[in-house]
Design a protein around this motif. Structure first.
Motif, PDB file in Angstrom:
ATOM      1  N   CYS A 116      20.728  28.520 -75.733  1.00 58.62           N
ATOM      2  CA  CYS A 116      19.414  28.827 -75.151  1.00 58.62           C
ATOM      3  C   CYS A 116      18.290  28.304 -76.039  1.00 58.62           C
ATOM      4  CB  CYS A 116      19.275  30.331 -74.943  1.00 58.62           C
ATOM      5  SG  CYS A 116      20.336  30.998 -73.637  1.00 58.62           S
ATOM      6  N   GLY A 117      18.444  28.429 -77.359  1.00 56.59           N
ATOM      7  CA  GLY A 117      17.417  27.924 -78.261  1.00 56.59           C
ATOM      8  C   GLY A 117      17.275  26.411 -78.177  1.00 56.59           C
ATOM      9  N   GLY A 118      18.401  25.692 -78.179  1.00 52.22           N
ATOM     10  CA  GLY A 118      18.343  24.239 -78.058  1.00 52.22           C
ATOM     11  C   GLY A 118      17.777  23.792 -76.723  1.00 52.22           C
ATOM     12  N   THR A 119      18.163  24.489 -75.650  1.00 48.81           N
ATOM     13  CA  THR A 119      17.633  24.154 -74.330  1.00 48.81           C
ATOM     14  C   THR A 119      16.131  24.393 -74.259  1.00 48.81           C
ATOM     15  OG1 THR A 119      19.762  24.787 -73.356  1.00 48.81           O
ATOM     16  CG2 THR A 119      17.888  24.590 -71.866  1.00 48.81           C
ATOM     17  N   MET A 120      15.676  25.476 -74.869  1.00 45.81           N
ATOM     18  CA  MET A 120      14.240  25.769 -74.886  1.00 45.81           C
ATOM     19  C   MET A 120      13.466  24.675 -75.604  1.00 45.81           C
ATOM     20  SD  MET A 120      11.932  28.013 -73.989  1.00 45.81           S
ATOM     21  CE  MET A 120      10.217  28.385 -74.372  1.00 45.81           C
ATOM     22  N   MET A 121      13.972  24.199 -76.707  1.00 44.36           N
ATOM     23  CA  MET A 121      13.273  23.174 -77.474  1.00 44.36           C
ATOM     24  C   MET A 121      13.236  21.850 -76.721  1.00 44.36           C
ATOM     25  SD  MET A 121      14.795  24.122 -81.254  1.00 44.36           S
ATOM     26  CE  MET A 121      13.693  23.064 -82.170  1.00 44.36           C
ATOM     27  N   VAL A 122      14.342  21.480 -76.091  1.00 42.28           N
ATOM     28  CA  VAL A 122      14.375  20.229 -75.334  1.00 42.28           C
ATOM     29  C   VAL A 122      13.461  20.319 -74.110  1.00 42.28           C
ATOM     30  CG1 VAL A 122      15.859  18.668 -74.028  1.00 42.28           C
ATOM     31  CG2 VAL A 122      16.670  19.639 -76.167  1.00 42.28           C
ATOM     32  N   ALA A 123      13.466  21.467 -73.429  1.00 34.52           N
ATOM     33  CA  ALA A 123      12.579  21.639 -72.276  1.00 34.52           C
ATOM     34  C   ALA A 123      11.118  21.598 -72.694  1.00 34.52           C
ATOM     35  CB  ALA A 123      12.900  22.961 -71.573  1.00 34.52           C
ATOM     36  N   ALA A 124      10.795  22.203 -73.832  1.00 34.20           N
ATOM     37  CA  ALA A 124       9.424  22.164 -74.333  1.00 34.20           C
ATOM     38  C   ALA A 124       9.007  20.731 -74.667  1.00 34.20           C
ATOM     39  CB  ALA A 124       9.290  23.051 -75.569  1.00 34.20           C
ATOM     40  N   ALA A 125       9.907  19.955 -75.235  1.00 37.47           N
ATOM     41  CA  ALA A 125       9.602  18.564 -75.547  1.00 37.47           C
ATOM     42  C   ALA A 125       9.364  17.748 -74.285  1.00 37.47           C
ATOM     43  CB  ALA A 125      10.742  17.953 -76.369  1.00 37.47           C
ATOM     44  N   ALA A 126      10.201  17.960 -73.265  1.00 40.78           N
ATOM     45  CA  ALA A 126      10.038  17.214 -72.014  1.00 40.78           C
ATOM     46  C   ALA A 126       8.712  17.548 -71.339  1.00 40.78           C
ATOM     47  CB  ALA A 126      11.210  17.527 -71.083  1.00 40.78           C
ATOM     48  N   ASN A 127       8.355  18.820 -71.298  1.00 38.26           N
ATOM     49  CA  ASN A 127       7.084  19.211 -70.684  1.00 38.26           C
ATOM     50  C   ASN A 127       5.886  18.694 -71.475  1.00 38.26           C
ATOM     51  OD1 ASN A 127       8.172  20.688 -68.481  1.00 38.26           O
ATOM     52  ND2 ASN A 127       8.594  22.416 -69.833  1.00 38.26           N
ATOM     53  N   SER A 128       6.006  18.655 -72.796  1.00 43.84           N
ATOM     54  CA  SER A 128       4.914  18.137 -73.614  1.00 43.84           C
ATOM     55  C   SER A 128       4.720  16.640 -73.396  1.00 43.84           C
ATOM     56  CB  SER A 128       5.190  18.432 -75.085  1.00 43.84           C
ATOM     57  OG  SER A 128       5.299  19.821 -75.332  1.00 43.84           O
ATOM     58  N   LEU A 129       5.812  15.893 -73.342  1.00 46.72           N
ATOM     59  CA  LEU A 129       5.700  14.462 -73.076  1.00 46.72           C
ATOM     60  C   LEU A 129       5.139  14.196 -71.686  1.00 46.72           C
ATOM     61  CD1 LEU A 129       9.015  13.068 -74.641  1.00 46.72           C
ATOM     62  CD2 LEU A 129       6.689  12.776 -75.497  1.00 46.72           C
ATOM     63  N   ASN A 130       5.502  15.040 -70.741  1.00 45.52           N
ATOM     64  CA  ASN A 130       4.954  14.911 -69.395  1.00 45.52           C
ATOM     65  C   ASN A 130       3.432  15.019 -69.399  1.00 45.52           C
ATOM     66  OD1 ASN A 130       4.039  16.810 -66.856  1.00 45.52           O
ATOM     67  ND2 ASN A 130       5.442  15.190 -66.218  1.00 45.52           N
ATOM     68  N   GLN A 131       2.890  15.939 -70.178  1.00 43.93           N
ATOM     69  CA  GLN A 131       1.443  16.093 -70.255  1.00 43.93           C
ATOM     70  C   GLN A 131       0.790  14.976 -71.063  1.00 43.93           C
ATOM     71  OE1 GLN A 131      -0.101  20.143 -70.870  1.00 43.93           O
ATOM     72  NE2 GLN A 131       2.004  20.884 -70.710  1.00 43.93           N
ATOM     73  N   VAL A 132       1.508  14.422 -72.031  1.00 48.47           N
ATOM     74  CA  VAL A 132       0.961  13.288 -72.778  1.00 48.47           C
ATOM     75  C   VAL A 132       0.777  12.083 -71.861  1.00 48.47           C
ATOM     76  CG1 VAL A 132       1.490  11.611 -74.583  1.00 48.47           C
ATOM     77  CG2 VAL A 132       1.823  14.037 -75.015  1.00 48.47           C
ATOM     78  N   PHE A 133       1.757  11.837 -70.993  1.00 47.15           N
ATOM     79  CA  PHE A 133       1.691  10.688 -70.099  1.00 47.15           C
ATOM     80  C   PHE A 133       0.723  10.908 -68.926  1.00 47.15           C
ATOM     81  CE2 PHE A 133       6.296   9.840 -71.496  1.00 47.15           C
ATOM     82  CZ  PHE A 133       5.844   9.146 -72.607  1.00 47.15           C
ATOM     83  N   GLU A 134       0.466  12.162 -68.581  1.00 41.71           N
ATOM     84  CA  GLU A 134      -0.369  12.457 -67.412  1.00 41.71           C
ATOM     85  C   GLU A 134      -1.723  13.035 -67.805  1.00 41.71           C
ATOM     86  OE1 GLU A 134       1.861  15.065 -64.927  1.00 41.71           O
ATOM     87  OE2 GLU A 134       3.199  13.489 -64.171  1.00 41.71           O
ATOM     88  N   ILE A 135      -2.220  12.709 -68.973  1.00 41.82           N
ATOM     89  CA  ILE A 135      -3.476  13.290 -69.433  1.00 41.82           C
ATOM     90  C   ILE A 135      -4.640  12.902 -68.523  1.00 41.82           C
ATOM     91  CG2 ILE A 135      -3.690  11.376 -71.079  1.00 41.82           C
ATOM     92  CD1 ILE A 135      -5.327  13.216 -72.853  1.00 41.82           C
ATOM     93  N   ASN A 136      -4.673  11.655 -68.061  1.00 37.55           N
ATOM     94  CA  ASN A 136      -5.762  11.229 -67.180  1.00 37.55           C
ATOM     95  C   ASN A 136      -5.652  11.861 -65.799  1.00 37.55           C
ATOM     96  OD1 ASN A 136      -6.817   9.540 -69.205  1.00 37.55           O
ATOM     97  ND2 ASN A 136      -5.452   7.861 -68.617  1.00 37.55           N
ATOM     98  N   ASN A 137      -4.442  12.024 -65.297  1.00 38.99           N
ATOM     99  CA  ASN A 137      -4.259  12.665 -63.992  1.00 38.99           C
ATOM    100  C   ASN A 137      -4.587  14.146 -64.050  1.00 38.99           C
ATOM    101  OD1 ASN A 137      -1.963  10.454 -64.469  1.00 38.99           O
ATOM    102  ND2 ASN A 137      -2.583  10.348 -62.324  1.00 38.99           N
ATOM    103  N   ASP A 138      -4.179  14.803 -65.135  1.00 37.62           N
ATOM    104  CA  ASP A 138      -4.468  16.233 -65.262  1.00 37.62           C
ATOM    105  C   ASP A 138      -5.965  16.503 -65.364  1.00 37.62           C
ATOM    106  OD1 ASP A 138      -1.798  16.782 -65.146  1.00 37.62           O
ATOM    107  OD2 ASP A 138      -1.527  16.982 -67.313  1.00 37.62           O
ATOM    108  N   ALA A 139      -6.708  15.559 -65.933  1.00 37.85           N
ATOM    109  CA  ALA A 139      -8.153  15.746 -66.069  1.00 37.85           C
ATOM    110  C   ALA A 139      -8.862  15.735 -64.715  1.00 37.85           C
ATOM    111  CB  ALA A 139      -8.735  14.666 -66.973  1.00 37.85           C
TER     112      ALA A 139
END
Length: 424
Positions: A116-139
């Protein structure tokens, strides 16, 4: 003699005034400077430090500590929002459920925590990268413009460094504490989410189906982490998650179609003004959920009670999807969305409560008590079979069909193609 020893009142007052005078006016002060230091309250044997400097240093330390606490809270809040903590916790719940289902009769709680800890960290990384790539769309979207990156509360390099470090640490944790198969699934899912699903959202509506595959992998990851292998029973929960996500996302895309249009995302609901195709896709995938309870029972993963409960639950969510198909309104879409939120935790809880551990100890004990004459008689009965008698042992014969044969009842993308092996 005693009279000379007594002091007069005037001389007595002079002596009292002499010894009550401050150290600076004391007659012994010039000759004994150490006595003056002894009278000072702020003096120390080694050095002399003023009270003002001590209070200034303590105030400086307290202010620095307060700034550090405030900075920690700020970045903690940013990391929480970058990770989409609630969504990541849902991913962890599905992975933990898969781990328990794949553990059999004995659950390794230490391994469960590591997974569960490893899955949480990988999921957090994926969601963070998603927001890095979509910063202009999210704005450009109302519901995402207050996120840390569009709001400028954290820099893009900082967020990318956070995502990379957490993703690598989570994958390494799964590789060390679980197995390489689980770590490979986690890394592949992170790549699929960040580098395939995220750009597809701005290209084609097929992104919804790719995102459903991403959401279906965590329970498979948990099963593999527990058992070290992937079996047919391991596909029940991933299939449920895959088909569940389609109506869930369709309802969300219909409710937020204006926001998605402003953000530049290509969703099916934007090309479907009437909402007919959107509601039909949601209804069809709800109906695909119906056989899963029977398959879990038929393959020995859960009891018959789960088959009944799963069927009733799936018919309930299908009813909301059918209502949305008949009346394509915002109210009906929101009702289906709320039903999808209720479906998943109830389905996973029922699967855990009614799961079968597959303990074969009773069968092994009974096989040891078979007498030797009975075994001899069984061998004699089997002799004609070895002499070339016509034996009907094909997969389509009178014997029970293998569980894989039922995979053709519904178009499950996670189930293997049925294979029928005939004897030669």
């Amino acid at each position: 003699m005693w009279r000379n020893a007594l002091l007069s009142p005037s001389r007595h007052r002079c002596h009292l005034q002499l010894f009550r005078s401050p150290p600076s006016l004391h007659p012994f002060a010039p000759a004994r400077p150490d006595l003056a230091r002894r009278y000072s309250c702020s003096a120390s044997p080694s050095q002399s430090v003023s009270a003002d400097s001590i209070s200034a240093e303590s105030g400086d330390l307290s202010s620095r500590f307060g700034e550090a606490v405030q900075l920690g809270r700020h970045y903690g809040r940013c990391y929480w929002e970058l990770s989409k903590a609630r969504l990541s916790m849902l991913v962890v719940a599905t992975s933990g459920t898969g781990f328990v289902l794949g553990s059999g009769s004995a659950v390794d709680f230490g391994g469960l925590c590591w997974t569960c800890g490893g899955t949480m960290m990988v999921a957090a990384a994926a969601n963070s990268l998603n927001q890095v790539f979509e910063i202009n769309n999210d704005a450009k979207m109302k519901r995402t413009q207050r996120r840390p990156l569009p709001a400028g509360r954290i820099s893009v390099p900082h967020a990318a460094a956070w995502a990379s470090s957490v993703g690598i640490a989570g994958t390494a944790m799964l590789a060390c504490q679980a197995n390489a198969f689980a770590a490979g699934l986690a890394a592949s899912n992170l790549m699929l989410y960040a580098f395939v699903y995220t750009p597809l959202k701005q290209i084609h509506p097929v992104n919804t189906w790719v995102g459903a595959i991403v959401g279906a992998i965590p329970p498979l990851l948990g099963w593999v982490a527990a058992s070290g292998e992937m079996s047919l029973n391991a596909t029940i929960l991933p299939a449920a998650l895959y088909f569940w996500q389609i109506p869930h996302f369709m309802a969300l895309a219909y409710l937020c179609r204006d926001d998605y249009a402003a953000g530049g995302f290509k969703m099916l609901s934007l090309r479907d003004a009437s909402g007919q195709r959107t509601s039909l896709v949601a209804l069809r995938n709800c109906l695909y959920l119906v056989p899963l309870g029977y398959l879990a029972y038929d393959w020995g993963l859960a009891s018959g009670w789960f088959c009944l409960e799963s069927s009733l639950l799936t018919l309930a969510i299908s009813a909301t999807a059918f209502s949305f198909y008949c009346h394509r309104t915002t109210h009906k879409a929101r009702k289906m969305f709320h039903a999808s939120l209720l479906y998943l935790p109830v389905f996973m809880s029922g699967l855990l409560f009614h799961r079968l551990t597959g303990d074969n100890s009773l069968t092994q004990d009974c096989s040891l008590e078979v007498s030797k004459p009975l075994l001899d008689r069984m061998d004699k009965d089997e002799e004609p079979m070895h002499e070339g008698a016509d034996v009907k042992q094909t997969a389509g014969g009178g014997g029970p069909r293998p569980p894989v044969a039922y995979a053709s009842y519904a178009p499950f993308p996670f189930l293997p193609v049925p294979s029928y092996v005939s004897s030669t």
